[in-house]
Design an enzyme around this catalytic site. Structure first.
Site, PDB file in Angstrom:
ATOM      1  N   CYS A 125      -5.886  16.838 -25.450  1.00  0.00           N
ATOM      2  CA  CYS A 125      -6.854  17.496 -26.348  1.00  0.00           C
ATOM      3  C   CYS A 125      -6.602  19.002 -26.493  1.00  0.00           C
ATOM      4  O   CYS A 125      -6.652  19.549 -27.601  1.00  0.00           O
ATOM      5  CB  CYS A 125      -8.266  17.242 -25.878  1.00  0.00           C
ATOM      6  N   HIS A 234     -13.569  22.297 -26.634  1.00  0.00           N
ATOM      7  CA  HIS A 234     -12.708  23.187 -25.858  1.00  0.00           C
ATOM      8  C   HIS A 234     -12.473  24.477 -26.660  1.00  0.00           C
ATOM      9  O   HIS A 234     -12.393  24.444 -27.895  1.00  0.00           O
ATOM     10  CB  HIS A 234     -11.332  22.550 -25.616  1.00  0.00           C
TER      11      HIS A 234
END
Ligand code: 11C
EC number: 1.2.1.11
Length: 327
Positions: A125, A234
């Site tokens: 990710c 994130h």
């Protein structure tokens, strides 16, 4: 056509189900998970689907599978899928660096999908979010070296990570189940095990996967991965050293046009990427562009980006690959 989600009850598996529905991907759906989830029901396109136990026979009627299990379980079921000629898009890191397995971000290297031999890997990710933010800049300026610091949300560690932050926010004395230390009111500069160089597994992924996706074995990455007490999305602080001199205005214009990106760069007016704003949507927000003042050559640029790591960093990217496959 039948599509299976393997690991359907986890954070990524559940998001895959939602992305398949949102994108109106054709075909029937099969939900596979471990024995303890059998019988759980989820609604898909208005119909209830019961979770079935993942076993050797699971793939007999399946054409495509989206993998959302950890490495060990993935290695167990992959031969079962292969035996039944199922084409798999796998989110684990088990096969990402294998030579005959394309590693794909559809905005960057969609042409690699066609080189598959039954398996396409979804990148990590943090790698997806960084590379989507950097791809247009790389094409224009050429990236030689990157220094990246990540601020990774607890949901990157799955439902246990979400649980730890929820519970510890109210009672910090409750032990973590997904992390080595308390995560509420804290930061943890460790994601994955460390090697003899003091580099964690997560930190290696940015360079190793970046090299494969960009087809550039010379790419140099120094990465520090940090778990932060944020539920979702994130964030990454990125420095790039380029082959050409960089131009901040040009960089902004490139990101404004770049696939998968939203330019958020007007810091004087409080406009910059933040993880709350990227949560539960598919685009990577990019901003805080400035020339790096420690590099007198003018070849370096600093920026900040955020993206929802369960969506674009995992489920959405996998579903985009699937859509390319069945196009
Ligand atoms: C995290 N990035 O935030 C990890 C989760 O290689 O797919 C995903 C690990 C991977 O903890």
């Amino acid at each position: 056509m039948k599509i299976a989600i393997v690991g359907a009850t986890g954070a990524v598996g559940q998001q895959m189900l939602q992305c398949l529905e949102e994108r109106n991907v054709p075909g029937e759906l099969k939900l596979l998970a471990s024995a303890r989830s059998v019988g759980k029901k989820f609604t898909y396109k208005g119909q209830e689907i019961a979770v079935e136990e993942l076993c050797e026979e699971s793939f007999e009627d399946v054409d495509y599978a989206l993998g959302a299990t950890g490495n060990d379980i993935t290695k167990k079921w992959m031969p079962w899928a292969k035996k039944n000629h199922v084409v798999v898009v796998d989110n684990s890191s088990a096969y990402r660096l294998d030579k005959d397995v394309p590693l794909v971000i559809p905005e960057i290297n969609p042409e690699d999908i066609q080189k598959h031999h039954g398996l396409i890997a979804n990148p990590n990710c943090a790698t997806i979010i960084a590379l989507v933010a950097l791809n247009a800049l790389r094409k224009e300026f050429g990236i030689k070296r990157m220094i990246v610091s990540t601020y990774q949300a607890v949901s990157g560690a799955g439902v246990k990570g979400i649980h730890d932050l929820e519970v510890q926010s109210k009672d910090p004395s409750v032990p973590s189940t997904a992390f080595p230390y308390q995560i509420a009111y804290n930061l943890i500069p460790q994601i994955g095990d460390f090697d003899d160089l003091g580099i964690s597994k997560e930190e290696w992924k940015m360079q190793n996967e970046g090299r494969k996706i960009w087809h550039d074995d010379n790419l140099l990455v120094s990465c520090t991965c940090v778990r932060v007490p944020i539920f979702r999305s994130h964030s990454e602080s990125i420095f790039i050293e380029c082959e050409k001199e960089v131009d901040v205005e040009k960089a902004r214009a490139l990101i404004n046009e770049a696939a998968g990106c939203v330019l958020k760069d007007d810091p004087k007016n409080g406009v910059y990427p933040m993880p709350l704003d990227t949560t539960n949507q598919d685009l990577v927000f990019v901003g805080r562009f400035r020339k790096d003042i420690s590099d007198p050559t003018g070849h370096s640029l600093s920026l900040f980006c955020c993206g929802d790591q369960i969506r674009k960093g995992a489920a959405t990217n996998a579903v985009q690959i699937l859509q390319e496959l069945i196009k």
